[in-house]
Design an enzyme around this catalytic site. Structure first.
Site: not given
Ligand code: CIR
Length: 256
Positions: A61, A66-67, A86, A134, A164, A251
Site C-alpha cells: 500500500d 499521504e497516510d 503499513r 486507523r 479515512h 492518498c
Molecule cells: C489502506 O487500506 O491503507 C490502503 N489500501 C488504502 C489507503 C487509502 N489512503 C487514504 O485514503 N489516504
C-alpha cells in the site's frame, strides 16, 4: 499554493494491498503504473515540482504516501499508521521530508497514538482529524498539541462508515467542501458551501485542489459537472486500479 508534491511509485505487490472491496478484483500492476504516471502529469500541469520516490516492494500500500505524514507550512508531522502492515512505511518517508524541513520541524506521532494522513483534512490553518479504525484518540491529541505549538489548530471528527476522513469529505478551497454519506449533515461542516456527492459517485468525494485546478477521478460525471459550475479548471485522471484497494486521488500524494 503548493510548490511540491511527493508521490511513491506503486510496487509490483500492489495486488496485495488492503481492501474492503475484494469484489472489484486485484489491481493490475502495469495499468496502475500508467495511471500513476498520468497522475504525475496532471500534477505537473498544475505547476508543482513532483518528487517521485522509489517503489517499496515490501509494502503493497506504499503508493498511498499521504497516510505517512501531514505536511504543513510550519512543520512536518510523521504519522504512526494504525494498519500494522503499513506502519513501517514511515521510515521511508522521513528522508524525503528532510529535504524540505529541518530536523527540529519534523514531529512524530508516537505509540500508543496512531494516526494516518488520510484522516487529516487541512482548511487553512485548521486541521480536521477523523477518529477512525486507523487513527485513535491518543494520536489525535498528540497531533493537536503539535499543531498548537506551531500556532495551528485541530479538531476531531467522528466517522463510522468510511476508511479515512478524506474518503468522504474533501476541502477544495474557496469555502467549497465535497461531502458524501455520513458527512453531509455533520455539524462541524455547516459553515461550508457543501457540494453533495451522490451515493452512486461516493468515490469521487475524494478530489484534490492543486493550485486552482481540481483533479477529479475519471468516470463521475455528476460531480464533475458540479465542480465545473464553481468555475474551477478540472483535470480527470483514471484511478480504477487504486480504487480496488480503497485508494483515491488524495492518498497518492503529499502536497505542500
Ligand atoms: C489502506 O487500506 O491503507 C490502503 N489500501 C488504502 C489507503 C487509502 N489512503 C487514504 O485514503 N489516504
Amino acid at each position: 499554493m503548493f510548490k511540491n508534491v511527493i508521490v511513491r511509485k506503486p510496487s509490483k505487490t500492489i495486488c496485495d494491498g488492503i481492501t474492503s472491496s475484494p469484489e472489484l478484483g486485484a489491481p493490475n500492476y502495469s495499468l496502475a503504473l500508467k495511471q500513476h504516471s498520468d497522475y504525475i502529469k496532471a500534477l505537473k500541469s498544475c505547476g508543482v515540482n513532483v518528487i517521485e520516490l522509489e517503489a517499496l516492494e515490501k509494502f503493497p500500500d506504499s503508493c498511498f504516501v499521504e497516510d505517512t505524514a501531514v505536511l504543513t507550512k510550519k512543520c512536518a508531522i510523521v504519522s504512526n499508521p494504525g494498519a500494522k502492515s503499513r506502519n513501517k512505511e514511515i521510515q521511508y518517508i522521513i528522508p524525503a521530508l528532510k529535504q524540505f524541513y529541518s530536523d527540529e520541524n519534523i514531529e512524530y506521532i508516537k505509540f500508543p497514538g496512531t494516526l494516518e494522513g488520510g484522516d487529516v483534512m487541512m482548511v487553512g490553518d485548521h486541521f480536521y482529524i477523523g477518529k477512525s479504525a486507523r487513527t485513535n484518540k491518543e494520536g489525535i491529541n498528540q497531533f493537536i498539541s503539535i499543531l498548537n505549538r506551531y500556532g495551528l489548530s485541530g479538531s476531531e471528527v467522528t466517522l463510522d462508515e468510511v476508511l479515512h476522513l478524506k474518503t468522504g469529505v474533501n476541502y477544495i478551497e474557496n469555502n467549497n467542501l465535497l461531502v458524501s454519506g455520513e458527512f453531509i449533515n455533520k455539524k462541524e461542516f455547516e459553515k461550508f458551501n457543501k457540494i453533495i456527492v451522490d451515493i452512486n459517485e461516493a468515490y469521487a468525494a475524494n478530489c484534490i485542489w492543486v493550485n486552482g485546478t481540481i483533479i477529479v477521478p475519471e468516470g463521475y460525471p455528476q460531480i464533475e459537472k458540479a465542480i465545473q459550475k464553481l468555475n474551477y479548471k478540472i483535470i480527470t485522471v483514471d484511478t480504477s486500479e487504486f480504487k480496488k484497494i480503497d485508494g483515491g486521488l488524495s492518498c497518492l500524494s503529499l502536497r505542500f
